[in-house]
Design an enzyme around this catalytic site. Structure first.
Site, PDB file in Angstrom:
ATOM      1  N   CYS A  13       4.785  -0.760  -8.282  1.00  0.00           N
ATOM      2  CA  CYS A  13       5.288  -1.960  -8.348  1.00  0.00           C
ATOM      3  C   CYS A  13       5.730  -2.243  -9.765  1.00  0.00           C
ATOM      4  O   CYS A  13       5.156  -2.356 -10.728  1.00  0.00           O
ATOM      5  CB  CYS A  13       4.213  -2.977  -8.018  1.00  0.00           C
ATOM      6  SG  CYS A  13       4.862  -4.615  -7.905  1.00  0.00           S
ATOM      7  N   CYS A  60       0.860  -0.974   0.063  1.00  0.00           N
ATOM      8  CA  CYS A  60       0.041   0.097  -0.016  1.00  0.00           C
ATOM      9  C   CYS A  60       0.944   1.395   0.035  1.00  0.00           C
ATOM     10  O   CYS A  60       2.099   1.173  -0.330  1.00  0.00           O
ATOM     11  CB  CYS A  60      -0.972  -0.139   1.114  1.00  0.00           C
ATOM     12  SG  CYS A  60      -0.127   0.080   2.879  1.00  0.00           S
ATOM     13  N   CYS A  70      -1.922   1.859  -4.314  1.00  0.00           N
ATOM     14  CA  CYS A  70      -0.486   2.520  -4.536  1.00  0.00           C
ATOM     15  C   CYS A  70      -0.402   2.681  -6.080  1.00  0.00           C
ATOM     16  O   CYS A  70       1.058   2.763  -6.435  1.00  0.00           O
ATOM     17  CB  CYS A  70       0.705   1.550  -3.965  1.00  0.00           C
ATOM     18  SG  CYS A  70       0.689  -0.105  -4.414  1.00  0.00           S
TER      19      CYS A  70
END
Length: 217
Positions: A169, A91, A165
């Site tokens: 990633c 997150c 988020c």
């Protein structure tokens, strides 16, 4: 005179980190060079120091963080075994949703899974209301701390679960990516945090079933 008084304080973390480097270098003999281990230890310390409000025990936390990152790196390179599925929860602050999800999956899964969590912009501490809500269900987050998202833990994961988020990633082929839409518990009252916790618990139970159910051919 003041510069001389400050010198021992500056040397103390370095001495502890050098000792941690020696211990981890011995553990990873034949896997990583001492130089790689040293870089991971000092980078981990610097990353945590940027967000830490209180620096007490920071060197110890940096050692734990570096050790976990080195394990993840070894796993991603095939130099360490992966006996169970690796799940990474992400997150923004690694202070609420991802911490709760990781703790719930570790609690429910036991030795059937290995869990990590991280934040795209970690804060200095876990949300105290989150800690309280998790204590209510018998899960202690006292030893946990927010950690920055690093490429090595993503590379080691089999499943990456993102919660608010965005595109922080790195995308690796062959991994399973999930995006769980949940309200951010930051600044919310306890009843709302409990609702997020229970929602996560339902999702975690389902994920655990999927990860541990044999696939029939």
């Amino acid at each position: 005179m003041s510069e001389h008084r400050a010198q021992p304080e500056l040397l103390m973390p370095q001495a502890v980190l050098s000792h941690t480097t020696a211990e981890l270098s011995a553990k990873y003999t034949g896997v990583f060079s001492p130089q790689t281990v040293e870089r991971y230890v000092f980078e981990s310390y610097a990353a945590l120091r940027r967000t830490a409000k209180i620096h007490t025990h920071l060197t110890s936390l940096a050692g734990r963080f570096a050790a976990d990152r080195l394990t993840a790196l070894a796993q991603s390179q095939g130099a360490a075994p992966k006996d169970v599925p690796e799940v990474l929860f992400i997150c923004v602050h690694n202070a609420g949703r991802s911490q709760m999800a990781a703790a719930l999956l570790a609690h429910r899964g036991g030795r059937l899974v290995h869990v990590r969590s991280a934040g795209s912009a970690p804060t200095h501490e876990i949300n105290p209301t989150v800690v309280q809500a998790m204590t209510e269900v018998g899960i202690d987050l006292g030893a946990e701390f927010p950690k920055p998202l690093t490429d090595d833990v993503v590379a080691a994961a089999d499943v990456v679960v993102s919660m608010g988020c965005g595109d922080a990633c790195t995308i690796y082929p062959g991994k399973r990516y999930l995006d769980w839409e949940l309200d951010d518990p930051d600044g919310q009252p306890l009843d709302e945090v409990r609702r997020v916790r229970d929602d996560l618990d339902t999702r975690v139970r389902q994920l655990l079933t999927e990860l541990t159910t044999p696939v029939l051919s």
